[in-house]
Design an enzyme around this catalytic site. Structure first.
Site, short mmCIF file in Angstrom:
data_model
loop_
_atom_site.label_atom_id
_atom_site.label_comp_id
_atom_site.label_asym_id
_atom_site.label_seq_id
_atom_site.Cartn_x
_atom_site.Cartn_y
_atom_site.Cartn_z
N HIS A 1 0.81 -1.23 0.00
CA HIS A 1 0.00 0.00 0.00
C HIS A 1 0.84 1.28 0.00
O HIS A 1 0.57 2.22 0.75
CB HIS A 1 -0.95 0.00 1.19
CG HIS A 1 -2.06 -1.02 1.10
ND1 HIS A 1 -2.55 -1.50 -0.09
CD2 HIS A 1 -2.79 -1.65 2.07
CE1 HIS A 1 -3.53 -2.36 0.15
NE2 HIS A 1 -3.68 -2.49 1.44
N GLU B 1 -11.40 -3.42 -2.59
CA GLU B 1 -10.45 -2.46 -3.16
C GLU B 1 -10.37 -2.71 -4.66
O GLU B 1 -9.77 -3.68 -5.10
CB GLU B 1 -9.09 -2.65 -2.51
CG GLU B 1 -9.12 -2.52 -0.99
CD GLU B 1 -8.07 -3.40 -0.31
OE1 GLU B 1 -6.89 -3.35 -0.68
OE2 GLU B 1 -8.45 -4.17 0.61
N HIS C 1 -9.56 2.32 0.45
CA HIS C 1 -9.51 1.22 1.41
C HIS C 1 -10.58 1.35 2.50
O HIS C 1 -10.33 1.04 3.66
CB HIS C 1 -8.10 1.17 2.03
CG HIS C 1 -7.67 -0.18 2.48
ND1 HIS C 1 -8.25 -0.84 3.54
CD2 HIS C 1 -6.70 -1.00 2.02
CE1 HIS C 1 -7.65 -2.00 3.72
NE2 HIS C 1 -6.70 -2.13 2.80
C1 GLA Z 1 -5.25 -5.09 2.23
C2 GLA Z 1 -4.40 -6.29 2.23
C3 GLA Z 1 -4.55 -6.99 3.53
C4 GLA Z 1 -4.24 -6.06 4.68
C5 GLA Z 1 -5.10 -4.84 4.61
C6 GLA Z 1 -4.73 -3.85 5.66
O1 GLA Z 1 -6.56 -5.42 2.07
O2 GLA Z 1 -4.65 -7.17 1.17
O3 GLA Z 1 -3.72 -8.10 3.58
O4 GLA Z 1 -2.90 -5.68 4.63
O5 GLA Z 1 -4.99 -4.26 3.35
O6 GLA Z 1 -4.68 -4.40 6.93
#
Ligand code: GLA
Length: 380
Positions: free
Chosen positions: A134, A345, A208
């Protein structure tokens, strides 16, 4: 924090005495603004609230261009907040798993934080086991964005902008990014992203938000449909193997509606390697054309709330809030337990920079990156 629309003088005086933040309407109808505090390095953070003609509300912070609140009616017309988050800036600054945030420069994981582009190898910040996640240690979710209410014929809107400098978190090129949030008259939260660069760079933006259409409790009883016949299986550190696998006859199949909790226990993960199990997978959307197309439908039977997602993106990461563990206290003092919210997402596939068969996420100078995702709310 208290959210108030522009108020009579007597009330303003009361607010000033109690030091409560006061919402100001902007010059754009349906958009109001208030102070939300300062970051550790003294940057002021503002909260923008969009209200459409039906009374739906979306509140978005300049910190992380993140959605703090999304109020939509249930089948009795009662508004409820359907996203996870905090009441104040301190909650966001203390660290959190990307609640509501705009994610970039590249959403999801990049294996070992490394990729090669035009013959040059880049090393990114490592912030998730051996991988980059991210956008790194301080991705777009931790930056203060500029905001500008915009007059749109579709409904109240705010444009957030950020310049990500060359080398930030290891990425090449200055990247100018904008995200426009619009709350339309059709009860849609529309998110439009755009970016340009002065050097070739990977870009993959998403939002997110953690949704809970019941407004509380866990999300295991939500009915979910994902318009995807395939997904990208992952290794134990959640990096795709490169295969596109059929969802058929497996707990991954949401081509017809299933409760999120129905088969979740079958996804055991690998707790010793930090994968607690549950859904945390990228689905390969059937559309895949780059045109806006239906991706997901979620229905919460008790409230009657329905959310449909349309996107231009080829994938959607369905994450069932597996890492939430009761250590975070959110809005109104509510403790977020495992599966308190889920994320959808919409973006390109994880680790696309290292997977030649996945759709490319490379943006070159002179081109404009765009992505549009719509969350449409209704009841049944
Ligand atoms: C995304 C990732 C997850 C986790 C979340 C945040 O969805 O795929 O594995 O890292 O973000 O906690």
């Amino acid at each position: 924090m208290n959210i108030r629309t522009l108020v009579p003088c007597a009330f303003v005086a009361f607010c000033a005495c109690s030091h409560a933040p006061v919402m100001q309407s902007s010059s754009v109808a349906g958009v109001s603004q208030s102070d939300f505090g300062k970051t550790a390095d003294g940057n002021s953070v503002e909260l923008y609230t969009l209200t459409n003609a039906q009374g739906l509300k979306a509140s978005i912070l300049t910190y992380g261009a993140l959605v703090t609140k999304l109020e939509v009616p249930d089948r009795n017309g009662k508004l409820g907040d359907i996203v996870l988050g905090f009441d104040n800036l301190e909650g966001y600054l203390a660290g959190h798993p990307y609640f509501g945030a705009t994610i970039g420069r590249v959403a999801n994981r990049i294996a070992k934080g490394k990729f090669t582009l035009d013959g040059k190898t880049y090393s990114l910040a490592i912030n998730n086991g051996p991988n980059h996640l991210h956008g790194g240690l301080a991705g777009f979710d931790k930056r203060v964005w500029k905001a500008e209410p915009i007059a749109s014929s579709e409904g109240p809107a705010v444009k957030f902008s950020y310049r990500s400098p060359d080398g930030e978190e290891g990425y090449p090129g200055n990247l100018d990014v904008s995200v426009v949030y619009t709350l339309t008259a059709q009860n849609e939260l529309k998110i439009q992203y755009a970016a340009t660069t002065d050097q070739a760079t990977p870009v993959n933006l998403t939002n997110h938000s953690y949704f809970n259409l019941a407004g509380g409790g866990d999300i295991l009883g939500h009915d979910l449909t994902i318009h995807a016949r395939r997904f990208t299986p992952v290794d134990e550190t959640l990096i795709p193997t490169g295969k596109l696998q059929s969802v058929k006859n497996s707990p991954m199949d949401f081509t017809k509606p299933h409760q999120i909790g129905e088969r979740i226990a079958q996804l055991k993960g690998n707790p010793e390697k930090g994968n607690p199990g549950g859904y945390d997978h990228n689905y390969v959307l059937n559309s895949g054309t780059g045109e806006l197309a239906p991706a997901v439908r979620v229905r919460e039977p008790n409230s009657g709330r329905v959310m449909e997602i349309f996107t231009t993106e080829p994938g959607v990461q369905f994450y069932s809030g597996n890492f939430l563990d009761g250590t975070l206290k959110g809005k109104g003092g509510v403790v977020y337990q495992k599966h308190a919210g889920f994320c959808l997402e919409t973006d390109h596939f994880p680790d696309s920079v290292n997977q030649p068969k996945f759709p490319s996420i490379i943006l070159r100078p002179g081109k404009t990156y765009t992505q549009t995702t719509i969350h449409k709310f209704s009841v049944e």
